[in-house]
Write a protein that holds these residues in place. Structure first.
Motif, short mmCIF file in Angstrom:
data_model
loop_
_atom_site.label_atom_id
_atom_site.label_comp_id
_atom_site.label_asym_id
_atom_site.label_seq_id
_atom_site.Cartn_x
_atom_site.Cartn_y
_atom_site.Cartn_z
N LEU A 44 0.82 -1.21 0.00
CA LEU A 44 0.00 0.00 0.00
C LEU A 44 0.86 1.27 0.00
O LEU A 44 0.37 2.34 -0.36
N GLY A 45 2.10 1.15 0.42
CA GLY A 45 3.00 2.30 0.41
C GLY A 45 3.89 2.35 -0.82
O GLY A 45 4.85 3.13 -0.85
N ARG B 242 1.13 4.19 -8.25
CA ARG B 242 -0.29 4.29 -7.90
C ARG B 242 -1.04 3.02 -8.28
O ARG B 242 -1.92 2.56 -7.56
N ARG C 107 -0.42 0.33 -5.75
CA ARG C 107 -1.18 0.60 -4.52
C ARG C 107 -2.65 0.23 -4.69
O ARG C 107 -3.26 -0.37 -3.80
N PRO D 59 -5.12 11.54 3.48
CA PRO D 59 -4.00 10.67 3.07
C PRO D 59 -4.22 9.20 3.43
O PRO D 59 -3.79 8.31 2.70
N GLU E 266 -6.34 7.69 0.74
CA GLU E 266 -5.57 7.48 -0.48
C GLU E 266 -4.64 6.29 -0.35
O GLU E 266 -4.46 5.51 -1.29
N ARG E 267 -4.01 6.15 0.81
CA ARG E 267 -3.13 5.01 1.01
C ARG E 267 -3.89 3.70 0.91
O ARG E 267 -3.36 2.68 0.45
N ASP E 268 -5.15 3.69 1.33
CA ASP E 268 -5.97 2.48 1.28
C ASP E 268 -6.64 2.27 -0.07
O ASP E 268 -7.55 1.45 -0.19
#
Length: 545
Positions: A254-255, A259, A262, A310, A313-315
């Motif tokens: 996820l990091g 994109r 992720r 954020p 977005e990370r998820d």
């Protein structure tokens, strides 16, 4: 020789002959003309020089003989089935061209089913058919998986000798190379470290099928050094055998700086209802949807997110919506889609999925909310929610409670078992006819279950009696030829006669319908014969071919 330098044995150098031919014999007459017509003299000199050049060549070193073709250990195809395969492959025209197809079966359209049935029996392809099989697979990409699986290792051996068949090497796992045994750790690590990209993808896929943890450990070991596009392909292979053991690695992904990587990691994690990501998404989505008990009747109220932070977005939540889509509705849809469906009964007063979907939704949010639940049901392959969101097949609208298109309904149907799927589509056809059912028929198991087969035949009969334009049903007729149970052939005998045409019918429609039903009956009987030829005891197998 008119100033031309003499050459060994009086022969002009090859370069001089070429120069005379390029400039023309008027400007550069050949030295050997000697009173003869210059063009003829040039050709004679070139012929002599050619013979001398060839005679003076040293033979090249013989090419290395190819290795013998590998043995195919599978049992031989029965003789009758081998003759049938040769006939199917010989009909390379793919049926009659445009216009009326007549009453003859389209043999090339039966080839995919024949290949699937032969593969299910585990037969080996006759060696003499391999070139034609490879040619057929080259012309039709949809044939390739079944054709190459049936053709076996000898087809790959042939493909290495003919550039026209190189596609078979690309389509085969690892480019046709043999993959090491999963238990040979050293060979597995060596191929992973040194193999070509296609070989590494194939290795990862093979390991995930049997030892998913080993595949994941290989990927973890080189993850930081892989290219972004390769990481995406490798990550996608984790769909096979996906389990809670993959969660720590996917959480790390996820990091990722890509994109797309992720987003794929988030999608995979949301497919695991017990994952931490699924829990985080459930918390966010549950905060957006609640039951308003102050209304006259229980009503769902929606408060879409006001920002995409954020953490979202990370998820995997994409912050920027597509053109024409509002930001808040876009964020809400992604949260609900990634939320385990088991969250909602507890969040919404212990109601069942059927009761939840039946609740009114305030402020025009129903379409957005139900559509997101549809996508969640498809992703999580949840039969109960899919059944509820499909609604009744006899509903007057084109979509169910949550499906706004037939394409979405088809995706929801895929979560149901084959029998329930066929029964639902049969009910849809009985109410709406065939004009809207083509996409739905495509997700039904083959051969069609008896209720579905009867519904299709009855609808075709009704369309014929109504004087409908016959060519508009050609697609369904083609599906019926491939998907009806061959046992249905006896029910169709009464439809073979040319009916009396109605005054408002399309000219010639009766003859077309009779031809189409004749072709359907003939094709079904041919499929029954094919199944009998492939079965060891001469009786059709359960696949129905």
């Amino acid at each position: 020789m008119n100033g031309t330098p003499a050459t060994r044995n009086g022969a002009a150098p090859w370069e001089e002959l070429v120069t005379a031919a390029l400039l023309g014999t008027d400007r550069r007459p050949p030295a050997a003309a000697a009173g003869r017509e210059a063009p003829l003299a040039l050709l004679d000199a070139a012929a002599v020089a050619t013979v001398r050049r060839r005679a003076g060549l040293r033979p090249g070193r013989a090419a290395r003989r190819p290795e013998p073709a590998p043995e195919d250990p599978r049992p031989a195809l029965p003789a009758a089935a081998a003759r049938r395969l040769a006939a199917l492959l010989a009909d390379r025209s793919g049926g009659v061209g445009g216009g009326r197809r007549g009453s003859s079966p389209d043999l090339m359209e039966l080839l995919p089913q024949w290949l699937a049935a032969a593969g299910a029996h585990g037969y080996a392809a006759p060696a003499q058919t391999l070139p034609a099989l490879l040619d057929a697979a080259r012309g039709r990409t949809d044939l390739r998986p079944a054709a190459l699986a049936f053709a076996g290792p000898r087809a790959l051996w042939l493909a290495r000798l003919n550039p026209d068949w190189r596609f078979a090497l690309r389509a085969a796992p690892g480019g046709g190379a043999a993959l090491p045994d999963a238990g040979d750790g050293e060979a597995v690590r060596r191929l992973w470290q040194e193999g070509l990209f296609a070989e590494r993808v194939a290795l990862l896929g093979a390991l995930r099928a049997g030892t998913p943890a080993v595949a994941r450990e290989l990927l973890e070991g080189t993850w930081s050094t892989e290219r972004a596009e390769d990481r995406l392909m490798f990550l996608d292979s984790l769909r096979a055998g996906l389990s809670a053991e993959d969660e720590p690695f996917l959480e790390q992904a996820l990091g990722d700086r890509s994109r797309n990587v992720r987003a794929t990691a988030a999608e995979l994690l949301s497919s695991l209802p017990g994952s931490a990501l699924a829990g985080r998404m459930a918390g966010r989505a549950a905060a957006c949807v609640a039951v308003d008990r102050t209304a006259a009747s229980p009503t769902l109220v929606v408060e879409a997110p006001h920002e995409c932070d954020p953490g979202m977005e990370r998820d995997g939540v994409a912050a920027k919506p597509p053109t024409g889509r509002g930001e808040r509705s876009w964020w809400l849809a992604q949260l609900v889609e990634a939320t385990p469906l088991g969250t909602w009964p507890g969040r919404l007063g212990g109601r069942t999925p059927e009761q939840i979907v039946a609740l009114p939704v305030a402020d025009g949010w129903q379409g957005e909310l139900h559509a997101a639940w549809c996508r969640a049901a498809v992703r999580q392959r949840d039969a109960e929610w899919s059944r509820v969101l499909l609604g009744s097949p006899s509903a007057p609208e084109a979509g169910g409670p949550g499906a706004v298109s037939l394409a979405e309904r088809a995706k929801l149907l895929a979560a149901l078992d084959a029998g329930e799927r066929a029964e639902w589509v049969a009910g849809f056809i009985a109410t709406h006819g065939l004009s809207e059912a083509f996409q739905l028929l495509g997700v039904c198991a083959v051969p069609w279950a008896a209720p579905l087969g009867r519904a299709v035949v009855d609808a075709l009969d009704i369309a014929r009696d109504a004087g409908s334009y016959p060519w508009s049903f050609s697609g369904v007729m083609g599906l019926a030829e491939r998907c009806l149970d061959p046992a249905e052939a006896t029910r169709l005998d009464g439809l073979l006669a040319i009916p009396d045409e109605r005054e408002d019918a399309s000219p010639g429609a009766g003859g077309y319908w009779a031809e189409a039903f004749q072709r359907l009956v003939t094709t079904l009987r041919l499929r029954a014969a094919m199944a009998g030829e492939l079965a060891p005891d001469g009786t059709p197998g359960p696949s129905g071919t």
